[in-house]
Write a protein that holds these residues in place. Structure first.
Motif, PDB file in Angstrom:
ATOM      1  N   LYS A  75       0.757  -0.896  -0.019  1.00 32.89           N
ATOM      2  CA  LYS A  75       0.194  -0.117  -0.281  1.00 32.89           C
ATOM      3  C   LYS A  75       0.755   0.986   0.176  1.00 32.89           C
ATOM      4  O   LYS A  75       0.299   2.006  -0.747  1.00 32.89           O
ATOM      5  CB  LYS A  75      -1.672   0.668   1.579  1.00 32.89           C
ATOM      6  CG  LYS A  75      -2.315  -1.115   1.477  1.00 32.89           C
ATOM      7  CD  LYS A  75      -3.319  -0.593   0.002  1.00 32.89           C
ATOM      8  CE  LYS A  75      -3.209  -2.596   0.083  1.00 32.89           C
ATOM      9  NZ  LYS A  75      -3.018  -2.631  -2.194  1.00 32.89           N
ATOM     10  N   ARG A  76       1.813   1.299   0.670  1.00 31.73           N
ATOM     11  CA  ARG A  76       2.749   2.332   0.850  1.00 31.73           C
ATOM     12  C   ARG A  76       3.050   2.353  -0.888  1.00 31.73           C
ATOM     13  O   ARG A  76       3.526   3.625  -1.188  1.00 31.73           O
ATOM     14  CB  ARG A  76       3.824   2.230   1.720  1.00 31.73           C
ATOM     15  CG  ARG A  76       4.943   2.749   1.736  1.00 31.73           C
ATOM     16  CD  ARG A  76       6.078   3.242   2.597  1.00 31.73           C
ATOM     17  NE  ARG A  76       7.153   1.955   1.918  1.00 31.73           N
ATOM     18  CZ  ARG A  76       7.961   1.877   1.146  1.00 31.73           C
ATOM     19  NH1 ARG A  76       7.907   3.732   0.274  1.00 31.73           N
ATOM     20  NH2 ARG A  76       8.565   1.632  -0.160  1.00 31.73           N
ATOM     21  N   ILE A  77       3.743   1.479  -1.078  1.00 33.97           N
ATOM     22  CA  ILE A  77       4.464   2.104  -2.776  1.00 33.97           C
ATOM     23  C   ILE A  77       3.540   2.234  -3.429  1.00 33.97           C
ATOM     24  O   ILE A  77       3.645   2.754  -4.644  1.00 33.97           O
ATOM     25  CB  ILE A  77       4.864   0.568  -3.133  1.00 33.97           C
ATOM     26  CG1 ILE A  77       6.407  -0.008  -2.603  1.00 33.97           C
ATOM     27  CG2 ILE A  77       5.412   0.593  -4.459  1.00 33.97           C
ATOM     28  CD1 ILE A  77       6.792  -1.508  -2.965  1.00 33.97           C
ATOM     29  N   GLU A  84      -4.389   6.924  -5.565  1.00 29.33           N
ATOM     30  CA  GLU A  84      -5.949   6.884  -4.452  1.00 29.33           C
ATOM     31  C   GLU A  84      -5.868   6.005  -4.182  1.00 29.33           C
ATOM     32  O   GLU A  84      -7.227   5.315  -5.075  1.00 29.33           O
ATOM     33  CB  GLU A  84      -6.002   8.293  -5.341  1.00 29.33           C
ATOM     34  CG  GLU A  84      -5.401   9.402  -5.905  1.00 29.33           C
ATOM     35  CD  GLU A  84      -6.998  10.762  -6.755  1.00 29.33           C
ATOM     36  OE1 GLU A  84      -7.519  10.493  -6.575  1.00 29.33           O
ATOM     37  OE2 GLU A  84      -5.688  11.146  -6.890  1.00 29.33           O
ATOM     38  N   HIS A  85      -5.981   5.909  -2.844  1.00 23.74           N
ATOM     39  CA  HIS A  85      -7.524   5.104  -2.250  1.00 23.74           C
ATOM     40  C   HIS A  85      -8.919   5.467  -1.844  1.00 23.74           C
ATOM     41  O   HIS A  85      -8.886   6.334  -1.747  1.00 23.74           O
ATOM     42  CB  HIS A  85      -6.434   4.604  -1.395  1.00 23.74           C
ATOM     43  CG  HIS A  85      -5.227   3.313  -1.158  1.00 23.74           C
ATOM     44  ND1 HIS A  85      -5.855   1.851  -1.966  1.00 23.74           N
ATOM     45  CD2 HIS A  85      -4.076   4.132  -1.726  1.00 23.74           C
ATOM     46  CE1 HIS A  85      -4.313   1.983  -2.531  1.00 23.74           C
ATOM     47  NE2 HIS A  85      -3.429   2.510  -2.023  1.00 23.74           N
ATOM     48  N   ILE A  86      -9.750   4.720  -2.609  1.00 25.14           N
ATOM     49  CA  ILE A  86     -10.790   4.882  -2.733  1.00 25.14           C
ATOM     50  C   ILE A  86     -11.960   4.078  -1.738  1.00 25.14           C
ATOM     51  O   ILE A  86     -11.348   2.697  -1.331  1.00 25.14           O
ATOM     52  CB  ILE A  86     -11.309   5.037  -3.912  1.00 25.14           C
ATOM     53  CG1 ILE A  86     -11.814   4.202  -4.538  1.00 25.14           C
ATOM     54  CG2 ILE A  86     -10.667   6.412  -5.000  1.00 25.14           C
ATOM     55  CD1 ILE A  86     -12.165   3.610  -6.693  1.00 25.14           C
ATOM     56  N   ILE A  97      -1.678   1.747 -10.525  1.00 29.26           N
ATOM     57  CA  ILE A  97      -1.013   0.420  -9.792  1.00 29.26           C
ATOM     58  C   ILE A  97      -1.908   0.106  -9.085  1.00 29.26           C
ATOM     59  O   ILE A  97      -2.117   0.846  -7.963  1.00 29.26           O
ATOM     60  CB  ILE A  97       0.584   0.670  -9.304  1.00 29.26           C
ATOM     61  CG1 ILE A  97       1.253  -0.928  -8.925  1.00 29.26           C
ATOM     62  CG2 ILE A  97       0.563   1.623  -7.427  1.00 29.26           C
ATOM     63  CD1 ILE A  97       1.909  -1.096 -10.253  1.00 29.26           C
ATOM     64  N   ASP A  98      -1.811  -1.082  -9.069  1.00 32.64           N
ATOM     65  CA  ASP A  98      -2.606  -2.264  -7.883  1.00 32.64           C
ATOM     66  C   ASP A  98      -1.558  -3.133  -7.898  1.00 32.64           C
ATOM     67  O   ASP A  98      -0.693  -3.991  -8.175  1.00 32.64           O
ATOM     68  CB  ASP A  98      -3.778  -2.655  -8.427  1.00 32.64           C
ATOM     69  CG  ASP A  98      -4.662  -3.849  -7.863  1.00 32.64           C
ATOM     70  OD1 ASP A  98      -4.743  -3.645  -6.061  1.00 32.64           O
ATOM     71  OD2 ASP A  98      -5.535  -4.933  -7.726  1.00 32.64           O
ATOM     72  N   ILE A  99      -1.334  -3.744  -6.295  1.00 33.43           N
ATOM     73  CA  ILE A  99       0.092  -4.695  -5.996  1.00 33.43           C
ATOM     74  C   ILE A  99      -1.055  -5.190  -4.773  1.00 33.43           C
ATOM     75  O   ILE A  99      -1.635  -5.233  -3.390  1.00 33.43           O
ATOM     76  CB  ILE A  99       1.293  -3.969  -5.258  1.00 33.43           C
ATOM     77  CG1 ILE A  99       1.121  -3.202  -5.732  1.00 33.43           C
ATOM     78  CG2 ILE A  99       1.798  -5.725  -4.747  1.00 33.43           C
ATOM     79  CD1 ILE A  99       3.019  -2.752  -5.619  1.00 33.43           C
ATOM     80  N   ASP A 100      -1.656  -6.983  -5.597  1.00 25.66           N
ATOM     81  CA  ASP A 100      -2.705  -7.753  -4.513  1.00 25.66           C
ATOM     82  C   ASP A 100      -1.514  -9.376  -3.421  1.00 25.66           C
ATOM     83  O   ASP A 100      -0.171  -9.310  -5.123  1.00 25.66           O
ATOM     84  CB  ASP A 100      -3.672  -8.336  -5.236  1.00 25.66           C
ATOM     85  CG  ASP A 100      -4.230  -7.064  -5.074  1.00 25.66           C
ATOM     86  OD1 ASP A 100      -4.781  -6.332  -4.816  1.00 25.66           O
ATOM     87  OD2 ASP A 100      -5.284  -7.584  -6.566  1.00 25.66           O
ATOM     88  N   LYS A 110      -7.601 -14.410   7.778  1.00 30.04           N
ATOM     89  CA  LYS A 110      -8.531 -13.364   7.348  1.00 30.04           C
ATOM     90  C   LYS A 110      -8.420 -12.728   8.686  1.00 30.04           C
ATOM     91  O   LYS A 110      -8.548 -13.074   9.676  1.00 30.04           O
ATOM     92  CB  LYS A 110      -9.370 -14.631   7.777  1.00 30.04           C
ATOM     93  CG  LYS A 110     -11.165 -13.577   7.663  1.00 30.04           C
ATOM     94  CD  LYS A 110     -11.867 -13.640   6.238  1.00 30.04           C
ATOM     95  CE  LYS A 110     -13.102 -12.932   6.111  1.00 30.04           C
ATOM     96  NZ  LYS A 110     -13.003 -12.200   4.607  1.00 30.04           N
ATOM     97  N   SER A 111      -8.151 -11.083   8.276  1.00 30.31           N
ATOM     98  CA  SER A 111      -7.974 -10.220   8.899  1.00 30.31           C
ATOM     99  C   SER A 111      -9.192  -9.006   8.337  1.00 30.31           C
ATOM    100  O   SER A 111      -9.432  -8.942   7.534  1.00 30.31           O
ATOM    101  CB  SER A 111      -6.611  -9.583   9.414  1.00 30.31           C
ATOM    102  OG  SER A 111      -6.755  -8.642   7.905  1.00 30.31           O
ATOM    103  N   GLU A 112      -8.878  -7.948   9.009  1.00 32.84           N
ATOM    104  CA  GLU A 112      -9.938  -6.710   8.572  1.00 32.84           C
ATOM    105  C   GLU A 112      -9.287  -6.366   7.197  1.00 32.84           C
ATOM    106  O   GLU A 112     -10.099  -5.816   6.365  1.00 32.84           O
ATOM    107  CB  GLU A 112      -9.675  -5.311   9.827  1.00 32.84           C
ATOM    108  CG  GLU A 112     -10.762  -4.402   8.913  1.00 32.84           C
ATOM    109  CD  GLU A 112     -10.494  -3.241  10.510  1.00 32.84           C
ATOM    110  OE1 GLU A 112     -11.207  -1.783  10.185  1.00 32.84           O
ATOM    111  OE2 GLU A 112     -10.565  -3.618  11.575  1.00 32.84           O
ATOM    112  N   ASN A 113      -8.148  -6.057   7.515  1.00 28.34           N
ATOM    113  CA  ASN A 113      -7.457  -5.869   5.992  1.00 28.34           C
ATOM    114  C   ASN A 113      -6.776  -6.367   5.234  1.00 28.34           C
ATOM    115  O   ASN A 113      -6.620  -6.139   3.131  1.00 28.34           O
ATOM    116  CB  ASN A 113      -5.823  -4.440   5.942  1.00 28.34           C
ATOM    117  CG  ASN A 113      -6.690  -3.553   7.564  1.00 28.34           C
ATOM    118  OD1 ASN A 113      -7.734  -3.080   7.155  1.00 28.34           O
ATOM    119  ND2 ASN A 113      -5.590  -3.818   8.073  1.00 28.34           N
TER     120      ASN A 113
END
Length: 170
Positions: A75-77, A84-86, A97-100, A110-113
């Protein structure tokens, strides 16, 4: 050290350049070593109302970062490169960019994020095609199927081209 698979994608601006920059930033982290990177693939947008095609790639890394810290590094990268995170209701939007994180060893988290394995990877040709190149025999810890078997199970997969081979319609 954990073996991790990532998916990288971009559909805005210099799509290949953003993936290359993200790769450089990941490799600059002393806690991450890149083992393999797939070719770049140009892919039809999946469940999105956009005409901007993506460039996607998959990557295998080795890391000592725990899953949540790796997630925060990704997420930092993304933010550094201008993403822009929406809100969740708009999560299928154009992005630089999207890094999954697809897999973290064979762990189920499985956590909140964070949910690992990525909950939709088995439905996405844009993830499975690059993964076929670097880990076709990797077995999904939930479904017990290899990447190749997951790809073979796809119904109506979106269009995926090796980058630079797409023939534009006139």
């Amino acid at each position: 050290m954990a073996i991790v698979y990532l998916s990288l994608g971009s559909n805005l601006g210099d799509r290949v350049g953003y993936i290359q920059q993200a790769t450089s930033l990941l490799s600059a982290n002393p806690d991450i070593s890149i083992v393999a990177t797939s070719s770049f693939y140009e892919t039809e947008p999946w469940h999105m109302d956009t005409d901007k095609w993506f460039v996607n790639a998959a990557m295998q890394i080795i890391t000592q970062l725990p899953p949540e810290r790796l997630f925060l590094e990704c997420k930092r990268i993304e933010t550094f490169l201008g993403r822009e995170h929406i809100s969740d209701k708009e999560r299928y939007a154009d992005r630089v960019i999207d890094i999954d994180i697809l897999f973290y060893d064979k762990k189920m988290i499985k956590s909140e994020n964070l949910t690992i394995p990525h909950p939709l990877l088995h439905k996405r040709a844009f993830v499975l095609v690059p993964m076929l190149e670097i880990a076709e025999d990797f077995e999904h810890p939930v479904f017990g199927k290899t990447i190749e078997q997951l790809y073979d199970d796809l119904e109506n997969p979106e269009t995926v081209y090796l980058y630079g081979t797409k023939i534009e319609e006139e």
